[in-house]
Design a protein around this motif. Structure first.
Motif, mmCIF file in Angstrom:
data_model
loop_
_atom_site.group_PDB
_atom_site.id
_atom_site.type_symbol
_atom_site.label_atom_id
_atom_site.label_comp_id
_atom_site.label_asym_id
_atom_site.label_seq_id
_atom_site.Cartn_x
_atom_site.Cartn_y
_atom_site.Cartn_z
ATOM 1 N N PHE A 1 0.918 -1.103 0.064
ATOM 2 C CA PHE A 1 0.076 -0.079 -0.122
ATOM 3 C C PHE A 1 0.791 1.438 0.021
ATOM 4 C CE2 PHE A 1 -2.836 3.137 2.358
ATOM 5 C CZ PHE A 1 -3.958 3.126 1.364
ATOM 6 N N LEU A 2 1.829 1.139 0.889
ATOM 7 C CA LEU A 2 2.843 2.493 0.830
ATOM 8 C C LEU A 2 4.396 1.860 1.202
ATOM 9 C CD1 LEU A 2 1.101 5.394 2.999
ATOM 10 C CD2 LEU A 2 2.120 5.460 0.606
ATOM 11 N N ASP A 3 5.250 2.484 0.353
ATOM 12 C CA ASP A 3 6.518 1.795 0.627
ATOM 13 C C ASP A 3 7.682 3.021 0.980
ATOM 14 O OD1 ASP A 3 8.260 -0.276 0.512
ATOM 15 O OD2 ASP A 3 8.134 -0.734 -1.481
ATOM 16 N N HIS A 4 8.807 2.622 1.285
ATOM 17 C CA HIS A 4 9.787 3.605 1.258
ATOM 18 C C HIS A 4 9.618 4.711 2.477
ATOM 19 C CE1 HIS A 4 11.389 1.844 -2.140
ATOM 20 N NE2 HIS A 4 10.482 1.967 -3.122
ATOM 21 N N LEU A 5 9.290 4.189 3.677
ATOM 22 C CA LEU A 5 8.611 4.928 4.759
ATOM 23 C C LEU A 5 9.943 4.976 5.626
ATOM 24 C CD1 LEU A 5 5.209 3.556 5.388
ATOM 25 C CD2 LEU A 5 5.857 5.621 3.951
ATOM 26 N N ASN A 6 9.852 5.637 6.687
ATOM 27 C CA ASN A 6 11.029 5.873 7.694
ATOM 28 C C ASN A 6 10.574 5.213 9.029
ATOM 29 O OD1 ASN A 6 13.434 6.190 9.178
ATOM 30 N ND2 ASN A 6 13.130 8.682 9.326
ATOM 31 N N SER A 7 10.573 3.841 9.477
ATOM 32 C CA SER A 7 10.271 3.461 10.659
ATOM 33 C C SER A 7 8.905 3.901 11.030
ATOM 34 C CB SER A 7 11.340 3.530 11.751
ATOM 35 O OG SER A 7 12.424 3.057 11.580
ATOM 36 N N PRO A 8 7.680 3.438 10.238
ATOM 37 C CA PRO A 8 6.425 3.994 10.520
ATOM 38 C C PRO A 8 5.779 3.270 11.515
ATOM 39 C CG PRO A 8 6.362 2.580 8.638
ATOM 40 C CD PRO A 8 7.918 2.727 9.141
ATOM 41 N N PHE A 9 4.740 3.648 12.255
ATOM 42 C CA PHE A 9 4.039 2.939 13.296
ATOM 43 C C PHE A 9 2.799 3.515 13.249
ATOM 44 C CE2 PHE A 9 2.902 2.162 17.720
ATOM 45 C CZ PHE A 9 3.380 0.842 17.533
ATOM 46 N N GLY A 10 2.185 4.705 13.750
ATOM 47 C CA GLY A 10 1.095 4.997 13.700
ATOM 48 C C GLY A 10 0.250 5.318 12.268
ATOM 49 N N VAL A 11 -0.810 5.251 12.198
ATOM 50 C CA VAL A 11 -1.819 5.565 11.022
ATOM 51 C C VAL A 11 -3.167 6.023 11.424
ATOM 52 C CG1 VAL A 11 -2.795 4.642 8.864
ATOM 53 C CG2 VAL A 11 -0.637 3.820 9.721
ATOM 54 N N ALA A 12 -3.618 7.172 10.823
ATOM 55 C CA ALA A 12 -4.974 7.638 11.012
ATOM 56 C C ALA A 12 -5.435 8.053 9.558
ATOM 57 C CB ALA A 12 -4.744 8.811 12.009
ATOM 58 N N LEU A 13 -6.792 7.950 9.399
ATOM 59 C CA LEU A 13 -7.556 8.427 8.298
ATOM 60 C C LEU A 13 -8.384 9.657 8.847
ATOM 61 C CD1 LEU A 13 -7.962 8.208 5.176
ATOM 62 C CD2 LEU A 13 -9.874 6.435 5.704
ATOM 63 N N VAL A 14 -8.491 10.545 8.186
ATOM 64 C CA VAL A 14 -9.372 11.763 8.322
ATOM 65 C C VAL A 14 -9.773 12.235 7.089
ATOM 66 C CG1 VAL A 14 -9.923 13.960 9.386
ATOM 67 C CG2 VAL A 14 -7.976 12.559 10.275
ATOM 68 N N GLY A 15 -11.113 11.848 6.656
ATOM 69 C CA GLY A 15 -11.473 12.252 5.299
ATOM 70 C C GLY A 15 -10.775 11.403 4.121
ATOM 71 N N GLN A 16 -10.326 12.194 3.425
ATOM 72 C CA GLN A 16 -9.524 11.678 2.204
ATOM 73 C C GLN A 16 -7.773 11.685 2.577
ATOM 74 O OE1 GLN A 16 -11.298 13.164 -1.336
ATOM 75 N NE2 GLN A 16 -12.400 11.339 -1.600
ATOM 76 N N ASP A 17 -7.377 12.223 3.775
ATOM 77 C CA ASP A 17 -6.124 12.421 4.237
ATOM 78 C C ASP A 17 -5.615 11.443 5.112
ATOM 79 O OD1 ASP A 17 -5.947 14.882 2.986
ATOM 80 O OD2 ASP A 17 -6.699 16.011 4.521
ATOM 81 N N LEU A 18 -4.556 10.630 4.513
ATOM 82 C CA LEU A 18 -4.309 9.538 5.227
ATOM 83 C C LEU A 18 -2.726 9.783 5.794
ATOM 84 C CD1 LEU A 18 -4.503 6.413 5.845
ATOM 85 C CD2 LEU A 18 -2.554 6.043 4.517
ATOM 86 N N TYR A 19 -2.672 9.921 7.292
ATOM 87 C CA TYR A 19 -1.611 10.268 7.979
ATOM 88 C C TYR A 19 -0.727 9.179 8.545
ATOM 89 C CZ TYR A 19 -3.742 14.799 7.887
ATOM 90 O OH TYR A 19 -4.476 15.971 7.529
ATOM 91 N N VAL A 20 0.646 9.261 8.234
ATOM 92 C CA VAL A 20 1.694 7.985 8.675
ATOM 93 C C VAL A 20 2.356 8.540 9.551
ATOM 94 C CG1 VAL A 20 3.078 6.436 8.197
ATOM 95 C CG2 VAL A 20 0.892 6.740 6.704
ATOM 96 N N ALA A 21 2.472 7.962 10.908
ATOM 97 C CA ALA A 21 3.681 8.756 11.918
ATOM 98 C C ALA A 21 4.926 7.876 11.720
ATOM 99 C CB ALA A 21 3.167 8.419 13.148
ATOM 100 N N ASN A 22 5.834 8.420 10.608
ATOM 101 C CA ASN A 22 7.057 7.872 10.683
ATOM 102 C C ASN A 22 7.868 7.966 11.939
ATOM 103 O OD1 ASN A 22 7.155 6.871 8.160
ATOM 104 N ND2 ASN A 22 7.375 8.940 7.271
ATOM 105 N N THR A 23 9.034 7.602 12.333
ATOM 106 C CA THR A 23 9.840 7.986 13.492
ATOM 107 C C THR A 23 10.123 9.314 13.598
ATOM 108 O OG1 THR A 23 11.604 6.928 15.111
ATOM 109 C CG2 THR A 23 12.170 7.235 12.536
ATOM 110 N N ASP A 24 10.148 10.154 12.524
ATOM 111 C CA ASP A 24 10.745 11.547 12.663
ATOM 112 C C ASP A 24 9.968 12.424 12.202
ATOM 113 O OD1 ASP A 24 10.951 10.991 9.873
ATOM 114 O OD2 ASP A 24 12.916 11.514 9.747
ATOM 115 N N ALA A 25 8.718 12.179 11.500
ATOM 116 C CA ALA A 25 7.652 13.319 11.079
ATOM 117 C C ALA A 25 6.281 12.364 10.849
ATOM 118 C CB ALA A 25 8.152 13.662 9.872
#
Length: 450
Positions: free
Chosen positions: A154-178
């Motif tokens: 679904f998504l690749d080349h991330l930076n140590s991701p962990f948290g995910v949240a969807l708001v409307g049509q915006d998908l947020y991924v919490a990488n370790t640094d952003a």
């Protein structure tokens, strides 16, 4: 041995030397804990603290599941939703029922002292140093039989991701640094559009607790982020803890943030309690002051609240290792609502509002306990259920998913992230078994076990 350790400085000790140091450190140390049940609930038993030159180390050897599956209570069943992942750490269920599996591990940590080498060895032996896939995999069950027929990156080349949240049509991924925002359209099986950074998060170069849990507010205007400390107990200096050991509140429109709560050593999971609407968190507390200190916990989170780390634990119990102390802060330290017992390492929480599992589970909290590495007997290595009534815990934690340790105390797997799927099944990410398990009632999806 103290002089030898001091002279070693930041030199990289050979693995054999690390083992010898660890064994020597156990001499005269009490790694044996008491009954974990005395440390569950609102009023845990807190013994006198101990201090160690080298903390006791007791690690469950990883053996895998083979043909075994987790054990669940009568009336429930557990089966593998999907296997063959690379260190699955967290889960997120999209509105259409698709399941996102975050495959991730922490960035390589610098070695500044012999303790860092020991910590790295412990993590390697326990299966925590697996390859970092840095991706999110999508699973889709098109037939409703509990078995996903679609599996895509679904998504690749991330930076140590962990948290995910969807708001409307915006998908947020919490990488370790952003926190990074991606455009999402319901039904898509992959995202190739570049992400847009919403805000930086505390990252390297140390990044001791790298996971960043993520939760959106009910109205979608705010994001809440769990940011762990950069040490066990400030051994990397208080400057390395700037805006860490805290839960952030991030404005979704501007990316501006404030500290919503502080003194939470490692808030690895966040959830909204459905009856009260309050924010709750699971927190991993400090180590190295005994097998029964300090209990990890589940707690409601007060806006502006301070929860003790690093100066005190479980309210206003002083930790003498931290100097200088801050009596002004300690005087305000809030005792957590509910102890889970010491060193169980809770890494996932899910408030249950589904309809598939028995009604007795509705409104309560499932908590995954990744398991201890520094006490005997082991604690954790299971998923427990904490009943709630009136928006608060109302009874002792119940063992719900066990079997992660075999009869020889070897690890078949270790539970991490939790989620509830669209039909009410409980999903469990197993980062050692590289599996996502699904727990359901016996009368649901029974064909999946045939």
């Amino acid at each position: 041995m103290m002089r030898a350790l001091k002279s070693a400085g930041s030199a990289k000790l050979p693995r054999l030397a690390v083992l010898l140091v660890a064994v020597a450190g156990l001499a005269g140390c009490d790694e044996n804990g008491g009954d974990p049940k005395t440390q569950i609930g609102a009023n845990p038993v807190l013994p006198e603290l101990q201090q160690f030159l080298i903390p006791p180390i007791r690690i469950a050897k990883v053996v895998g599941w083979g043909k075994d599956t987790p054990t669940v209570p009568q009336g429930l069943q557990a089966h593998a939703l999907a296997t063959g992942f690379e260190h699955p750490r967290s889960l997120y269920v999209l509105p259409n029922g698709d399941v996102l599996v975050v495959e991730s591990n922490g960035p390589k940590a610098p070695i500044n002292r012999p303790k860092d080498i020991i910590t790295g060895w412990v993590q390697w032996f326990a299966g925590a140093k697996a390859k970092d896939a840095n991706r999110i995999t999508l699973l889709r069950d098109t037939n409703g039989d509990g078995i996903p027929e679609v599996r895509t990156v679904f998504l690749d080349h991330l930076n140590s991701p962990f948290g995910v949240a969807l708001v409307g049509q915006d998908l947020y991924v919490a990488n370790t640094d952003a926190i990074v925002r991606y455009p999402y359209q319901e039904g898509q099986t992959s995202i190739t559009a570049p992400g847009t950074k919403l805000t930086d998060l505390p990252g390297g170069p140390i990044d001791h607790h790298w996971t960043k849990s993520l939760l959106a507010s009910a109205d979608g205007t705010k994001l809440y982020v769990g940011v762990g400390s950069n040490s066990n107990i400030t051994e990397n200096g208080i400057g390395a803890e700037y805006e860490r050991a805290a839960i952030w509140e991030v404005d979704r429109a501007s990316g501006a943030h404030r500290i919503f709560a502080s003194g939470t050593r490692n808030p690895t999971g966040l959830a909204w309690e459905p009856e009260s609407g309050k924010l709750w968190a699971i927190v991993n507390e400090r180590d190295e002051i005994g097998p029964d200190l300090v209990p990890d916990y589940l707690t409601s989170v007060r806006d502006g609240g301070f929860y003790g780390w690093p100066y005190s634990y479980y309210g206003q119990h002083l930790d003498p290792r931290v100097q200088p102390q801050r009596p002004d802060l300690v005087a305000t330290a809030i005792a957590p609502d509910y102890a889970l017992s010491s060193h169980v390492a809770p890494l996932g929480v899910a408030m249950y509002a589904g309809a598939d599992l028995p009604a007795s589970y509705r409104g309560g909290a499932f908590v995954s306990e990744h398991g201890s590495w520094d006490r005997s007997p082991f604690s954790g290595y299971k998923v427990v259920f904490v009943p709630f009534s009136g928006g608060r815990p109302s009874g002792p934690a119940q063992d719900i998913v066990t079997g992660f340790l075999d009869a020889n105390n070897q690890a078949r797997g270790r539970p991490v992230g939790l989620a509830v799927d669209r039909t009410g099944g409980l999903l469990i990410a197993d980062d050692v078994g590289n599996t996502v398990w699904r727990v359901s009632s016996n009368n649901a999806h029974s064909a999946s076990n045939n």
